[in-house]
Write a protein that holds these residues in place. Structure first.
Motif, PDB file in Angstrom:
ATOM      1  N   GLN A  37      88.495  28.428  53.299  1.00 22.34           N
ATOM      2  CA  GLN A  37      89.416  27.336  53.647  1.00 22.34           C
ATOM      3  C   GLN A  37      90.396  27.061  52.506  1.00 22.34           C
ATOM      4  O   GLN A  37      91.596  26.981  52.705  1.00 22.34           O
ATOM      5  N   ILE A  38      89.850  26.930  51.303  1.00 28.79           N
ATOM      6  CA  ILE A  38      90.697  26.804  50.118  1.00 28.79           C
ATOM      7  C   ILE A  38      90.716  28.197  49.490  1.00 28.79           C
ATOM      8  O   ILE A  38      89.676  28.667  49.026  1.00 28.79           O
ATOM      9  N   PRO A  39      91.866  28.883  49.522  1.00 27.68           N
ATOM     10  CA  PRO A  39      91.870  30.275  49.038  1.00 27.68           C
ATOM     11  C   PRO A  39      91.375  30.386  47.593  1.00 27.68           C
ATOM     12  O   PRO A  39      91.557  29.473  46.792  1.00 27.68           O
ATOM     13  N   TYR A  40      90.736  31.513  47.314  1.00 27.40           N
ATOM     14  CA  TYR A  40      90.341  31.792  45.936  1.00 27.40           C
ATOM     15  C   TYR A  40      91.596  31.984  45.092  1.00 27.40           C
ATOM     16  O   TYR A  40      92.643  32.382  45.603  1.00 27.40           O
ATOM     17  N   SER A  41      91.456  31.743  43.794  1.00 22.70           N
ATOM     18  CA  SER A  41      92.565  31.968  42.879  1.00 22.70           C
ATOM     19  C   SER A  41      93.023  33.418  42.948  1.00 22.70           C
ATOM     20  O   SER A  41      92.208  34.325  43.147  1.00 22.70           O
ATOM     21  N   GLU A  42      94.313  33.645  42.789  1.00 25.68           N
ATOM     22  CA  GLU A  42      94.821  35.018  42.753  1.00 25.68           C
ATOM     23  C   GLU A  42      94.576  35.657  41.390  1.00 25.68           C
ATOM     24  O   GLU A  42      94.762  36.856  41.221  1.00 25.68           O
ATOM     25  N   ASP A  43      94.155  34.850  40.431  1.00 28.02           N
ATOM     26  CA  ASP A  43      93.822  35.365  39.107  1.00 28.02           C
ATOM     27  C   ASP A  43      92.383  35.869  39.134  1.00 28.02           C
ATOM     28  O   ASP A  43      91.452  35.120  39.435  1.00 28.02           O
ATOM     29  N   ALA A  48      86.630  35.429  39.898  1.00 26.67           N
ATOM     30  CA  ALA A  48      85.323  36.060  39.688  1.00 26.67           C
ATOM     31  C   ALA A  48      84.383  35.209  38.851  1.00 26.67           C
ATOM     32  O   ALA A  48      83.231  34.995  39.217  1.00 26.67           O
ATOM     33  N   TYR A  49      84.897  34.735  37.696  1.00 30.27           N
ATOM     34  CA  TYR A  49      83.989  34.121  36.717  1.00 30.27           C
ATOM     35  C   TYR A  49      83.867  32.617  36.853  1.00 30.27           C
ATOM     36  O   TYR A  49      83.013  32.010  36.230  1.00 30.27           O
ATOM     37  N   SER A  50      84.721  32.018  37.668  1.00 30.04           N
ATOM     38  CA  SER A  50      84.616  30.579  37.855  1.00 30.04           C
ATOM     39  C   SER A  50      84.244  30.269  39.304  1.00 30.04           C
ATOM     40  O   SER A  50      83.127  29.858  39.600  1.00 30.04           O
ATOM     41  N   ILE A  56      77.937  31.534  43.993  1.00 30.71           N
ATOM     42  CA  ILE A  56      76.733  32.363  44.082  1.00 30.71           C
ATOM     43  C   ILE A  56      75.577  31.716  43.314  1.00 30.71           C
ATOM     44  O   ILE A  56      74.443  31.670  43.783  1.00 30.71           O
ATOM     45  N   ASP A  57      75.866  31.153  42.140  1.00 30.66           N
ATOM     46  CA  ASP A  57      74.811  30.519  41.340  1.00 30.66           C
ATOM     47  C   ASP A  57      74.196  29.336  42.073  1.00 30.66           C
ATOM     48  O   ASP A  57      72.992  29.126  42.031  1.00 30.66           O
ATOM     49  N   LYS A  58      75.046  28.546  42.730  1.00 32.22           N
ATOM     50  CA  LYS A  58      74.561  27.331  43.401  1.00 32.22           C
ATOM     51  C   LYS A  58      74.316  27.559  44.885  1.00 32.22           C
ATOM     52  O   LYS A  58      74.004  26.620  45.609  1.00 32.22           O
ATOM     53  N   LYS A  59      74.496  28.815  45.338  1.00 32.78           N
ATOM     54  CA  LYS A  59      74.318  29.166  46.755  1.00 32.78           C
ATOM     55  C   LYS A  59      75.158  28.245  47.659  1.00 32.78           C
ATOM     56  O   LYS A  59      74.704  27.792  48.702  1.00 32.78           O
ATOM     57  N   TRP A  85      79.214  39.696  42.569  1.00 34.38           N
ATOM     58  CA  TRP A  85      77.960  39.247  41.963  1.00 34.38           C
ATOM     59  C   TRP A  85      76.756  39.808  42.724  1.00 34.38           C
ATOM     60  O   TRP A  85      75.881  39.066  43.134  1.00 34.38           O
ATOM     61  N   TYR A  86      76.764  41.123  42.938  1.00 35.73           N
ATOM     62  CA  TYR A  86      75.621  41.878  43.467  1.00 35.73           C
ATOM     63  C   TYR A  86      75.344  41.701  44.959  1.00 35.73           C
ATOM     64  O   TYR A  86      74.376  42.257  45.472  1.00 35.73           O
TER      65      TYR A  86
END
Length: 160
Positions: A37-43, A48-50, A56-59, A85-86
């Motif tokens: 719904q809110i697009p991921y950053s294009e960076d 990936a890291y934020s 994934i960490d908080k499911k 992330w696997y």
């Protein structure tokens, strides 16, 4: 064509989109782009890291754009995504969990990854089994195996 085939894909960089469009062309199936719904950053680093890492960490199951397709109209669903992330990106989990029952549906998992580790493919299939209630989850193709797409489609009854 195969009107009873749905191709659902999540693509951030465009790699998976190319694969999904190729599969749609070869099967005559319908194509659906799954989007957060809110697009991921294009960076890349931010995505990936934020963003993806936190999900994934908080499911976290992020909201996805709706309406979603009516999966009851299809026998076979091809689901394609990059490995993050696997496993599959969390919007894929949201999608699979949006339907109460996948009984009678076969879902084929197609994944691509910078890393050729087949464990990521195995893990994403296991996660899909947990998310898609009563679905028959089957491996599709992973990474370079996409070269065998034509043969795979014939072997799995997708002949156009």
């Amino acid at each position: 064509g195969n009107m009873n085939t749905l191709i659902v894909y999540f693509s951030w960089s465009g790699n998976t989109e190319k694969i999904a469009k190729d599969i749609a062309k070869k099967t005559g199936g319908e194509l659906f782009r799954l989007e957060r719904q809110i697009p991921y950053s294009e960076d890349y680093n931010t995505c990936a890291y934020s963003e993806a890492k936190e999900e994934i960490d908080k499911k976290i199951r992020p909201d996805v754009k709706r309406p979603l397709p009516d999966v009851s109209r299809y026998d076979k669903i091809i689901l394609a995504f990059p490995i993050w992330w696997y496993t599959s990106p969390m919007p894929v989990w949201t999608f699979l969990e949006s339907y109460p029952d996948w009984k009678g549906k076969t879902v084929y998992i197609f994944a691509n990854s910078y890393t050729d580790d087949p464990n990521y493919f195995t893990m994403s299939i296991a996660d899909a089994k947990k998310s898609a209630r009563n679905a028959d989850i089957q491996p599709g193709l992973f990474n370079k195996d996409i070269k065998k797409l034509d043969r795979w489609l014939v072997e799995n009854g997708f002949n156009n």
